[in-house]
Scaffold this active site. Structure first.
Site, short mmCIF file in Angstrom:
data_model
loop_
_atom_site.label_atom_id
_atom_site.label_comp_id
_atom_site.label_asym_id
_atom_site.label_seq_id
_atom_site.Cartn_x
_atom_site.Cartn_y
_atom_site.Cartn_z
N TRP A 1 21.32 4.67 -46.47
CA TRP A 1 20.27 5.01 -47.95
C TRP A 1 18.73 4.87 -47.97
O TRP A 1 18.62 5.40 -48.90
CB TRP A 1 20.39 3.13 -48.98
CG TRP A 1 21.95 2.61 -48.89
CD1 TRP A 1 23.34 1.71 -48.33
CD2 TRP A 1 22.95 3.38 -49.28
NE1 TRP A 1 24.43 1.56 -48.54
CE2 TRP A 1 24.54 2.84 -49.01
CE3 TRP A 1 22.82 4.65 -50.24
CZ2 TRP A 1 25.44 3.40 -49.87
CZ3 TRP A 1 24.08 5.37 -50.84
CH2 TRP A 1 25.34 4.67 -50.22
N ASP B 1 14.68 -0.93 -52.98
CA ASP B 1 16.40 -0.32 -53.23
C ASP B 1 16.87 -2.56 -52.71
O ASP B 1 16.33 -2.24 -51.39
CB ASP B 1 17.09 0.05 -52.63
CG ASP B 1 18.63 1.15 -52.94
OD1 ASP B 1 18.96 -0.48 -53.17
OD2 ASP B 1 18.30 1.05 -52.58
N LYS C 1 27.27 -4.91 -55.90
CA LYS C 1 27.03 -5.72 -54.24
C LYS C 1 26.83 -8.10 -54.53
O LYS C 1 27.31 -8.84 -54.60
CB LYS C 1 26.55 -5.50 -53.83
CG LYS C 1 26.30 -4.36 -53.24
CD LYS C 1 26.33 -2.97 -53.66
CE LYS C 1 26.90 -2.26 -52.42
NZ LYS C 1 26.57 -0.38 -51.87
#
Ligand SMILES: *Cc1c(COP(=O)(O)O)cnc(C)c1O
Length: 361
Positions: A102, A172, A196
């Protein structure tokens, strides 16, 4: 039908209580005579839902007044472009720490818009650690410095923030937001996909310091401009209404049932310790991350034998534990133990693993 213990990395398990509440309000929210899904986003009922959600998020994370909360769509992946389009407006430079896929994607996407530097990387050991950072290597006039706070795939997390001085730190936090308290004032911008730890897929939360808004590049699409969303209270267009409603319920659960973020953190640490302690003592399973970089949300582990990993995953499903298969880039298994995973789920998993070890060790 019994509910399984769901160790999915995302979309992930939600608190049963939240799902039951949502179910009870599915066809009629309050006295509105309609589902939240069917409601105008400009209605008074929805106004209460979004304002309530924002104020709960603000109190839960102690978000300072000079930060805006934006409820957007497009996932964390859209932020990989939205951040540079809005923040890369001075030197046109930004720094990145490459701690996984990511982080790398954020770096690659931003590289389309400016001069990006990878100040450190842990690619040499399959991203199984957080690299040491030397502030002398940081770009002094960077427009921002980006980290991926918790690396969902590799199971690592930052426990110390980089010392970026006046350069805004962008994080993030898709897979760790709301898992423990964070000092929001240390960040210029925080973003997270909801699926999540916050709610269903389709909602993306951005928490951004006000002075970083309003300098988007000329070419920035309207929908990618933080100012447009900030000025219209996330109502420039139709926001992801149902996701915002569920996030509100999750935040209520976090406050009322779990006792707030400090208690949530303690609970998460307890769950993670239970699993890591067993993994450290096991002769069959091995955790892929060592020491302080270990994530308390995502726990990858392997047996070292592909066939045995496969057998374990297969038997775990039959025993009611789902989504334990590891990411293809790490192999083996991964247990994602977000806020909604109860301690009993981890206890049951460890008991199952012990039994598997006995039968296959
Ligand atoms: C899941 C995840 C993403 C991707 O999120 P999308 O909402 O699917 O775009 C990005 N970063 C991290 C850390 C993630 O865990």
């Amino acid at each position: 039908m019994a509910r399984v213990y769901n160790f999915s990395a995302g979309p992930a398990a939600l608190p049963l209580k939240v799902l039951e509440r949502a179910a009870s309000e599915m066809t009629e929210y309050g006295t509105s005579g309609q589902s939240v899904m069917e409601m105008s986003h400009r209605s008074r009922d929805f106004e209460e839902i979004i304002n309530g959600c924002e104020s709960l998020l603000r109190s839960t994370l102690s978000i300072p007044d000079n930060y805006k909360v934006l409820f957007l769509q497009g996932g964390a992946s859209s932020q990989f472009a939205m951040v540079p389009l809005n923040l890369m407006n001075g030197s046109g430079k930004a720094d990145f720490v490459l701690t996984g896929q990511w982080a790398k994607k954020a770096y690659q996407e931003a590289s389309r818009y400016g001069e990006c530097k990878a100040v450190a990387s842990s690619a040499d050991k399959t991203f199984s650690y957080i690299p040491a950072l030397d502030p002398d290597t940081f770009t002094r006039d960077a427009d921002y410095f980006h980290i991926c706070m918790n690396n969902t795939i590799y199971g690592t997390r930052f426990t110390e923030l980089p010392q970026t001085g006046d350069v805004p730190l962008v994080a993030d936090m898709s897979s760790c937001i709301l898992s423990e308290p964070v000092d929001v004032s240390k960040f210029g911008l925080i973003y997270a996909g909801a699926q999540k730890n916050m709610g269903p897929a389709g909602l993306t939360v951005v928490i951004v310091r006000e002075d970083l808004i309003g300098h988007a590049r000329e070419i920035t699409p309207t929908m990618f401009n933080y100012q447009i969303h900030a000025d219209s209270g996330s109502m420039y267009n139709t926001p992801p209404t149902y996701g915002i409603y569920i996030l509100g319920l999750v935040l209520e659960w976090l406050q009322n049932d779990m006792g707030g973020l400090e208690k949530m953190k303690a609970y998460n640490e307890k769950k993670a310790a239970l699993l890591y302690d067993y993994l450290d003592s096991s002769k069959l399973f091995r955790p892929t991350v060592q020491g302080k970089d270990r994530s308390i949300m995502n726990v990858p582990f392997v047996t070292g034998q592909e066939e045995l990993d496969k057998k374990f995953v297969k038997e775990s499903v039959a025993a009611g534990f789902v989504n334990l298969k590891g990411h293809r880039s790490v192999g083996g298994m991964r247990a994602s133990i977000y806020n909604a995973m109860p301690l009993e789920g981890v206890e049951a998993l460890v008991a199952f693993m012990k039994e598997f070890e006995q039968n296959n060790g």
